[in-house]
Design a protein around this motif. Structure first.
Motif, PDB file in Angstrom:
ATOM      1  N   UNK A  20       5.033  60.723  19.621  1.00 31.84           N
ATOM      2  CA  UNK A  20       6.353  61.127  20.096  1.00 31.84           C
ATOM      3  C   UNK A  20       6.703  62.497  19.530  1.00 31.84           C
ATOM      4  N   UNK A  21       7.265  63.351  20.371  1.00 28.98           N
ATOM      5  CA  UNK A  21       7.729  64.655  19.924  1.00 28.98           C
ATOM      6  C   UNK A  21       9.181  64.835  20.354  1.00 28.98           C
ATOM      7  N   UNK A  22       9.989  65.304  19.415  1.00 29.60           N
ATOM      8  CA  UNK A  22      11.384  65.594  19.724  1.00 29.60           C
ATOM      9  C   UNK A  22      11.523  67.046  20.150  1.00 29.60           C
ATOM     10  N   UNK A  35       1.865  71.390  19.882  1.00 28.25           N
ATOM     11  CA  UNK A  35       1.022  70.786  18.851  1.00 28.25           C
ATOM     12  C   UNK A  35       0.799  69.298  19.151  1.00 28.25           C
ATOM     13  N   UNK A  36       1.885  68.604  19.476  1.00 24.62           N
ATOM     14  CA  UNK A  36       1.787  67.171  19.786  1.00 24.62           C
ATOM     15  C   UNK A  36       0.937  66.935  21.029  1.00 24.62           C
ATOM     16  N   UNK A 120       3.242  57.972  15.748  1.00 19.83           N
ATOM     17  CA  UNK A 120       3.417  59.212  14.997  1.00 19.83           C
ATOM     18  C   UNK A 120       4.560  59.988  15.627  1.00 19.83           C
ATOM     19  N   UNK A 121       5.264  60.762  14.803  1.00 20.57           N
ATOM     20  CA  UNK A 121       6.398  61.564  15.261  1.00 20.57           C
ATOM     21  C   UNK A 121       6.130  63.021  14.888  1.00 20.57           C
ATOM     22  N   UNK A 146       9.004  55.501   8.104  1.00 24.03           N
ATOM     23  CA  UNK A 146       8.623  54.466   9.069  1.00 24.03           C
ATOM     24  C   UNK A 146       7.442  54.856   9.943  1.00 24.03           C
ATOM     25  N   UNK A 147       7.148  56.169  10.017  1.00 26.75           N
ATOM     26  CA  UNK A 147       6.046  56.661  10.831  1.00 26.75           C
ATOM     27  C   UNK A 147       5.466  57.870  10.131  1.00 26.75           C
ATOM     28  N   UNK A 148       4.232  58.225  10.437  1.00 29.47           N
ATOM     29  CA  UNK A 148       3.743  59.515   9.966  1.00 29.47           C
ATOM     30  C   UNK A 148       4.532  60.593  10.722  1.00 29.47           C
ATOM     31  N   UNK A 149       5.052  61.566  10.002  1.00 29.52           N
ATOM     32  CA  UNK A 149       5.857  62.631  10.616  1.00 29.52           C
ATOM     33  C   UNK A 149       5.169  63.966  10.348  1.00 29.52           C
ATOM     34  N   UNK A 150       4.974  64.734  11.394  1.00 30.78           N
ATOM     35  CA  UNK A 150       4.439  66.084  11.273  1.00 30.78           C
ATOM     36  C   UNK A 150       5.552  67.050  11.611  1.00 30.78           C
ATOM     37  N   UNK A 151       5.802  67.992  10.710  1.00 31.14           N
ATOM     38  CA  UNK A 151       6.819  69.015  10.940  1.00 31.14           C
ATOM     39  C   UNK A 151       6.097  70.326  11.242  1.00 31.14           C
ATOM     40  N   UNK A 152       6.351  70.851  12.422  1.00 34.26           N
ATOM     41  CA  UNK A 152       5.692  72.078  12.875  1.00 34.26           C
ATOM     42  C   UNK A 152       6.627  73.253  12.625  1.00 34.26           C
ATOM     43  N   UNK A 153       6.158  74.285  11.916  1.00 34.41           N
ATOM     44  CA  UNK A 153       7.029  75.450  11.639  1.00 34.41           C
ATOM     45  C   UNK A 153       7.334  76.252  12.889  1.00 34.41           C
TER      46      UNK A 153
END
Length: 153
Positions: A20-22, A35-36, A120-121, A146-153
């Protein structure tokens, strides 16, 4: 002596099924979507693109067309994603869905991740300076654990 069968490696069955991507139309959220999309393609996962429409009670009470504006933003995001998917369709195949939720960004993304059963988020880093002190949506998602979270700069 046991009747155990030797374990077999199953190709392509591990890894996330839903990434999932916000997105909110910001540059960092669009980088996060790209990226997602790459992650989803490599993992053969479904890319769930989520836009959380803010609920602005104050603006609505003064007669501002809040729902119409946020609907236009959602439509613009979908158009961008469709255009990007069309450009790469001959090279890459990515399964994706677009979802809209209402609420504050953090609460909407949590609800979306739960309902979509996200493995994954991915979110973009906040572009607002004040979030370094108050805490960004990305930091709150990481802290939720609650989920693996990836923060993209």
């Amino acid at each position: 002596m046991t009747d155990q069968q030797p374990s077999r490696f199953e190709r392509g069955t591990d890894g996330p099924k839903v990434i999932m991507v916000g997105v909110d139309g910001s540059e960092s959220s669009l980088r996060a979507a790209a990226y997602a999309g790459g992650l989803a393609r490599r993992q053969h996962a479904l890319l769930a693109v989520v836009y959380v429409q803010p609920v602005m009670a104050a603006g609505a009470s003064m007669g501002a067309p809040v729902a119409e504006t946020t609907d236009e933003i959602a439509e613009g995001i979908v158009a961008q994603i469709r255009e990007a998917a069309e450009r790469v369709k001959d090279t890459f195949e990515v399964r994706w869905q677009f979802h809209t939720f209402r609420g504050d960004p953090y609460g909407g993304l949590v609800k979306a991740a739960d309902e979509l059963k996200a493995d994954a988020v991915v979110v973009g880093a906040s572009e607002q300076a004040g979030h370094r002190f108050v805490g960004s949506v990305a930091v709150r998602l990481v802290k939720a654990g609650r989920w693996p979270v990836t923060v993209v700069p």
